[in-house]
Design a protein around this motif. Structure first.
Motif, PDB file in Angstrom:
ATOM      1  N   UNK A  78      12.845  17.604   1.786  1.00  0.00           N
ATOM      2  CA  UNK A  78      13.721  17.917   2.915  1.00  0.00           C
ATOM      3  C   UNK A  78      14.863  18.827   2.467  1.00  0.00           C
ATOM      4  N   UNK A  79      15.477  18.468   1.336  1.00  0.00           N
ATOM      5  CA  UNK A  79      16.571  19.288   0.815  1.00  0.00           C
ATOM      6  C   UNK A  79      16.082  20.682   0.451  1.00  0.00           C
ATOM      7  N   UNK A  80      14.889  20.759  -0.136  1.00  0.00           N
ATOM      8  CA  UNK A  80      14.324  22.053  -0.489  1.00  0.00           C
ATOM      9  C   UNK A  80      14.068  22.918   0.733  1.00  0.00           C
ATOM     10  N   UNK A  81      13.657  22.301   1.841  1.00  0.00           N
ATOM     11  CA  UNK A  81      13.431  23.043   3.082  1.00  0.00           C
ATOM     12  C   UNK A  81      14.745  23.587   3.630  1.00  0.00           C
ATOM     13  N   UNK A  82      15.791  22.777   3.558  1.00  0.00           N
ATOM     14  CA  UNK A  82      17.112  23.231   4.017  1.00  0.00           C
ATOM     15  C   UNK A  82      17.577  24.433   3.189  1.00  0.00           C
ATOM     16  N   UNK A  94       5.463  23.720   2.170  1.00  0.00           N
ATOM     17  CA  UNK A  94       4.790  24.978   2.464  1.00  0.00           C
ATOM     18  C   UNK A  94       5.309  25.546   3.776  1.00  0.00           C
ATOM     19  N   UNK A  95       5.103  26.830   3.951  1.00  0.00           N
ATOM     20  CA  UNK A  95       5.571  27.519   5.150  1.00  0.00           C
ATOM     21  C   UNK A  95       4.584  27.331   6.293  1.00  0.00           C
ATOM     22  N   UNK A  96       5.094  26.837   7.439  1.00  0.00           N
ATOM     23  CA  UNK A  96       4.294  26.779   8.665  1.00  0.00           C
ATOM     24  C   UNK A  96       4.587  28.012   9.509  1.00  0.00           C
ATOM     25  N   UNK A  97       5.884  28.250   9.777  1.00  0.00           N
ATOM     26  CA  UNK A  97       6.356  29.475  10.432  1.00  0.00           C
ATOM     27  C   UNK A  97       7.650  29.873   9.748  1.00  0.00           C
ATOM     28  N   UNK A  98       8.266  30.941  10.205  1.00  0.00           N
ATOM     29  CA  UNK A  98       9.543  31.352   9.619  1.00  0.00           C
ATOM     30  C   UNK A  98      10.613  30.274   9.787  1.00  0.00           C
ATOM     31  N   UNK A  99      10.503  29.471  10.846  1.00  0.00           N
ATOM     32  CA  UNK A  99      11.518  28.449  11.132  1.00  0.00           C
ATOM     33  C   UNK A  99      11.092  27.037  10.740  1.00  0.00           C
ATOM     34  N   UNK A 100       9.803  26.801  10.610  1.00  0.00           N
ATOM     35  CA  UNK A 100       9.286  25.438  10.413  1.00  0.00           C
ATOM     36  C   UNK A 100       8.626  25.302   9.043  1.00  0.00           C
ATOM     37  N   UNK A 101       9.072  24.307   8.286  1.00  0.00           N
ATOM     38  CA  UNK A 101       8.464  23.970   7.002  1.00  0.00           C
ATOM     39  C   UNK A 101       7.492  22.814   7.195  1.00  0.00           C
ATOM     40  N   UNK A 102       6.490  22.735   6.327  1.00  0.00           N
ATOM     41  CA  UNK A 102       5.509  21.666   6.412  1.00  0.00           C
ATOM     42  C   UNK A 102       5.486  20.856   5.125  1.00  0.00           C
ATOM     43  N   UNK A 103       5.569  19.546   5.249  1.00  0.00           N
ATOM     44  CA  UNK A 103       5.457  18.631   4.109  1.00  0.00           C
ATOM     45  C   UNK A 103       3.992  18.271   3.953  1.00  0.00           C
ATOM     46  N   UNK A 161      -1.528  11.671  13.020  1.00  0.00           N
ATOM     47  CA  UNK A 161      -0.181  11.628  13.593  1.00  0.00           C
ATOM     48  C   UNK A 161       0.615  12.850  13.142  1.00  0.00           C
ATOM     49  N   UNK A 162       1.333  13.468  14.066  1.00  0.00           N
ATOM     50  CA  UNK A 162       2.249  14.545  13.752  1.00  0.00           C
ATOM     51  C   UNK A 162       3.664  14.011  13.843  1.00  0.00           C
ATOM     52  N   UNK A 163       4.435  14.219  12.771  1.00  0.00           N
ATOM     53  CA  UNK A 163       5.840  13.783  12.712  1.00  0.00           C
ATOM     54  C   UNK A 163       6.714  15.016  12.507  1.00  0.00           C
ATOM     55  N   UNK A 164       7.913  15.007  13.107  1.00  0.00           N
ATOM     56  CA  UNK A 164       8.821  16.144  12.971  1.00  0.00           C
ATOM     57  C   UNK A 164      10.256  15.658  12.825  1.00  0.00           C
ATOM     58  N   UNK A 165      11.106  16.545  12.298  1.00  0.00           N
ATOM     59  CA  UNK A 165      12.538  16.292  12.266  1.00  0.00           C
ATOM     60  C   UNK A 165      13.284  17.620  12.163  1.00  0.00           C
ATOM     61  N   UNK A 166      14.494  17.637  12.726  1.00  0.00           N
ATOM     62  CA  UNK A 166      15.363  18.802  12.582  1.00  0.00           C
ATOM     63  C   UNK A 166      16.023  18.765  11.207  1.00  0.00           C
ATOM     64  N   UNK A 167      16.357  19.941  10.713  1.00  0.00           N
ATOM     65  CA  UNK A 167      17.025  20.043   9.410  1.00  0.00           C
ATOM     66  C   UNK A 167      18.491  20.421   9.579  1.00  0.00           C
TER      67      UNK A 167
END
Length: 319
Positions: free
Chosen positions: A264-268, A232-241, A313-319
């Motif tokens: 992850x691939x879908x977000x990219x 789902x969309x969090x912001x224009x730049x950030x996707x949320x799993x 817990x909040x987890x993040x990663x760059x795409x």
């Protein structure tokens, strides 16, 4: 009079003896290094055998007691005492198997899962402390050597059933809500407020669905749904799993990893540059998948939700 063994036969026997001695020496060293000869595992109240039984129940739900005994090579009487102790402490439930009421099916209670989570964290910290004493190069050599040992000694396993991922369709949201709510109630004793949250997420997903920026994947094995995940969309730049879920019967087939990798691939593909997710510290299997997929833990926060005291817990990663 029997003939004497040839020099080549003596040499072969000597090589075999040397190998046997080397394996036995390594076993003595390794068990001593990890401390498994102590009466209890680490600083926990559990013996190594008790910890192994907890591990099997945490990762392979609704096992028969006989299956655990066969897997671990435990004496039936000893296993029976472990099961009785766990039941008295409220760590497990057991019910007769329909096919043979003399045998029992075991499952961890919410208290049992919390107990295992603490034991698992303690074990992780002990191994982390051991690895911290090594250089990065030596740590890599060590883990590679362990992987080699496992690959050489592991028996060939039956090829698992193929996992297929498909897009969501009519009726899937109801399935997701039902399965999520039932699973977390059974495994962690979460109350109906979690079902309300999942229903709200699914409803908003359908009402505001943007195919160019969001998606849901359903995992199937043999044509039957066994898992799900949402992008789902969090912001224009950030996707949320969101809402990763794998049915008990499909665990161990790589379904969770396949869903996360697809997300992850879908977000990219949809142009996001970063990805985030929110989970709970007690969800060990999911946390392991996220970490393996490159996510990093960036924040924690204790909270009271779903009738339980939890650590978000909040987890993040760059795409």
């Amino acid at each position: 009079m029997p003939s004497s063994p040839s020099p080549s036969a003596i040499a072969t026997e000597q090589v075999a003896d040397d190998r046997i001695a080397a394996v036995r020496a390594f076993n003595r060293f390794y068990t001593r290094k990890l401390g498994v000869l102590d009466q209890h595992l680490g600083k926990s109240p559990f013996s190594l055998s008790e910890a192994r039984v907890l591990y099997e129940l945490a990762h392979r739900d609704e096992l028969a007691a006989k299956e655990i005994g066969n897997e671990l090579g435990l004496d039936p009487g000893y296993l029976s005492r472990i099961v009785q102790s766990f039941e008295e402490k409220g760590l497990i439930t057991r019910k007769p198997l329909p096919a043979d009421r003399r045998q029992y099916q075991l499952s961890l209670t919410a208290k049992g899962r919390q107990t295992y989570a603490k034991l698992n964290l303690s074990s992780q910290n002990e191994v982390a402390a051991m690895l911290a004493q090594l250089s990065a190069e030596d740590a890599t050599r060590l883990t590679q050597a362990m992987a080699t040992i496992e690959a050489v000694l592991e028996r060939r396993r039956t090829q698992p059933a193929a996992v297929m991922l498909r897009s969501h369709r009519v009726g899937d949201m109801g399935w997701v809500i039902s399965k999520q709510a039932a699973a977390y109630a059974a495994d962690y004793n979460w109350d109906v407020s979690y079902e309300a949250l999942v229903a709200e997420i699914c409803a908003q997903f359908i009402k505001n669905y943007d195919a160019g920026r969001e998606h849901c994947w359903i995992a199937e094995v043999g044509g039957e749904p066994v898992g799900s995940i949402f992008l789902v969309k969090a912001t224009d730049e950030i996707a949320k799993l969101r809402l990763l879920q794998v049915e008990k019967k499909a665990r161990g087939l790589g379904v969770g990893r396949a869903l996360v990798e697809q997300c992850i691939q879908g977000a990219r593909e949809r142009g996001y540059s970063r990805m985030t997710l929110w989970t709970q510290s007690i969800l060990l299997a999911a946390r392991g998948i996220y970490q393996s997929a490159g996510f990093k833990l960036v924040a924690t926060e204790p909270h009271r939700s779903f009738g339980q005291d939890l650590v978000g817990e909040t987890w993040e990663r760059d795409l």
